[in-house]
Design an enzyme around this catalytic site. Structure first.
Site, PDB file in Angstrom:
ATOM      1  N   LYS A  41     -18.690  -2.333  -0.013  1.00 40.54           N
ATOM      2  CA  LYS A  41     -19.311  -2.327  -0.630  1.00 40.54           C
ATOM      3  C   LYS A  41     -19.312  -0.501  -0.664  1.00 40.54           C
ATOM      4  CE  LYS A  41     -23.669  -3.597  -3.924  1.00 40.54           C
ATOM      5  NZ  LYS A  41     -22.991  -5.333  -3.578  1.00 40.54           N
TER       6      LYS A  41
HETATM    7  N1  GLU Z   1     -22.071  -8.107  -6.072  1.00 37.11           N
HETATM    8  C1  GLU Z   1     -22.727  -8.812  -5.774  1.00 37.11           C
HETATM    9  C2  GLU Z   1     -23.389  -9.502  -4.222  1.00 37.11           C
HETATM   10  O1  GLU Z   1     -24.193  -8.252  -4.202  1.00 37.11           O
HETATM   11  C3  GLU Z   1     -21.115  -9.731  -5.444  1.00 37.11           C
HETATM   12  C4  GLU Z   1     -20.136  -9.396  -4.642  1.00 37.11           C
HETATM   13  C5  GLU Z   1     -18.743 -10.058  -4.730  1.00 37.11           C
HETATM   14  O2  GLU Z   1     -18.838 -11.302  -5.600  1.00 37.11           O
HETATM   15  O3  GLU Z   1     -17.847  -9.932  -3.784  1.00 37.11           O
HETATM   16  O4  GLU Z   1     -23.424 -10.471  -3.310  1.00 37.11           O
END
Ligand code: GLU
Length: 424
Positions: free
Chosen positions: A111
């Site tokens: 993240k």
């Molecule tokens: N931000 C989204 C999540 O928290 C998608 C992450 C992604 O597609 O890599 O799952």
């Protein structure tokens, strides 16, 4: 360390570690494995200058955290919000590891984010901030290493700038470096609505298992961004009765149903706020009141930390489906369970986004693109069968759905770790 239900105001990292520790306890992991999985594999903090429109320089703080890459390259969103800090990013990276494992995606978890309110920036400032941040974290990312995606406060346009910035540094176009891009540059059809669609599929499967129909089921949705508004549309189209929605400013409620969801989406897009014309006095409620409505399904799809030890007792919904990451804190879980409220946890409920991100990455790597019908069908199959595994695990070994999902996810990462062995 095991965190207990006394942590009423536990932050996102304490909550994430608490959920992990409970699974580790049940799986009887040794201390070494626990320490390995409770900590991030690598973390990058950057402070970088951006030239603002008035000529001044402003310094911003950003992060990219790789929680675990044992099962493959790491995957997870980039968030622009004033609440972004290293601990929040660490927690969300850990959730991504479990989310990818529970959905059988060949990824680890990551993240990132920048501490900024993107609504306070001009288009030019947002682009300069994005490109500079992308170049600051460039050494962490790449299609075989770390593939970021949109999250709160970012979107397809931000991903396009990031993909372009990364491609410029390589000297050729690398579409598979980011997902959630516009379709003109290798984005996938169906990606924008994938999280909301996945929430619907999981709830549909849960209802099927209970022998219930979604037809007429009452739904309240907190958060009317991409995830909340898509979920509202899809639930409503499937015959469920969406009675309340909210954005960060207000909530609207009509016990007989809000009616035309598309009109509400259009009003939010055009006027920047939820419509109130057709509502009666008293139909404006607070976000706190929305969480306590007597509905069949409550979908918190806004921020983390919404349902806590302080307000969990007020929840009257029969089922909570976590659209956001971490909307129910650790201390609330036991209260909800005691009150008979089923919680479908974030790591399966909102996995639709990363599942279609995976499809996008696969399509980019192969330069072969699928039709939307195919994407939605595969998403449905994948997320429903992952959810089925979670409910089977719950039936066999007990606990809440969250306990079961964590046991499966942590168990898969442990198995991968043992199969690979420890270097050197
Ligand atoms: N931000 C989204 C999540 O928290 C998608 C992450 C992604 O597609 O890599 O799952």
């Amino acid at each position: 360390m095991i965190h207990t239900a006394t942590h009423v105001e536990a932050g996102p990292l304490e909550c994430a570690v608490c959920h992990f520790e409970q699974a580790a306890e049940r799986l009887q992991l040794d201390d070494g494995m626990r320490a390995m999985l409770a900590n991030s594999r690598r973390e990058l903090s950057v402070s970088f200058p951006v030239k603002m429109d008035d000529g001044s320089l402003q310094v911003f703080h950003g992060y990219r955290v790789h929680h675990n890459d044992t099962r493959g390259p790491v995957k997870g969103g980039l968030r622009y919000s004033l609440a972004v800090n290293l601990d929040e990013v660490r927690a969300l990276a850990m959730l991504m590891t479990w989310k990818c494992a529970v959905a059988h995606l060949p990824y680890g978890g990551a993240k990132g984010g920048v501490t900024v309110d993107p609504r306070g920036l001009s288009e030019g400032e947002l682009e300069r901030l994005t490109r500079r941040f992308g170049s600051e974290i460039g050494s962490f990312i790449g299609p075989e290493r770390d593939i970021p995606a949109p999250d709160m406060g970012t979107n397809d346009r931000v991903m396009a700038w990031l993909m372009d910035t990364y491609s410029m540094s390589q000297g050729y176009s690398v579409p598979a470096s980011f997902t959630g891009k516009p379709t003109s540059i290798g984005g996938s059809v169906g990606r924008a609505g994938a999280t909301g669609r996945g929430i619907f599929f999981v709830t549909q499967e849960a209802y099927k298992q209970l022998g219930l129909s979604l037809e007429g089921a009452t739904v309240a949705i907190q958060g009317f961004g991409n995830v909340g508004s898509t979920a509202a549309r899809i639930f409503s189209a499937a015959g469920a009765n969406v009675v309340a929605v909210s954005d960060s400013a207000e909530a609207i409620y009509d016990p007989s149903g809000l009616g035309d969801i598309d009109a509400i989406v259009a009003s939010k897009r055009e006027a920047g706020r939820l419509p109130s014309e057709h509502l009666h006095p008293g139909d404006h409620i607070t976000n706190a009141e929305l969480l306590a409505l007597p509905v069949d399904i409550l979908i918190p799809a806004a921020l983390e930390g919404q349902i806590t030890g302080a307000n969990a007792d007020a929840v009257k919904a029969k089922m909570i489906v976590e659209g956001a990451n971490g909307p129910v804190v650790c201390s609330a879980d036991a209260i909800l369970e005691g009150n008979g409220t089923a919680v479908i946890p974030d790591i399966i409920a909102n996995a639709g986004g990363v599942i279609v991100s995976y499809f996008e990455w696969v399509q980019d790597l192969q330069s072969f693109f699928w039709e939307e019908e195919n994407i939605n069908r595969r998403l449905e199959r994948m997320i429903k069968s992952a959810f089925l595994e979670v409910t089977e695990e719950q039936e066999q070994n007990g606990g809440s759905l969250r306990d079961a999902a964590y046991r499966l996810a942590v168990g898969r990462v442990v198995e991968a770790t043992e199969d690979r062995g420890i270097f050197p």
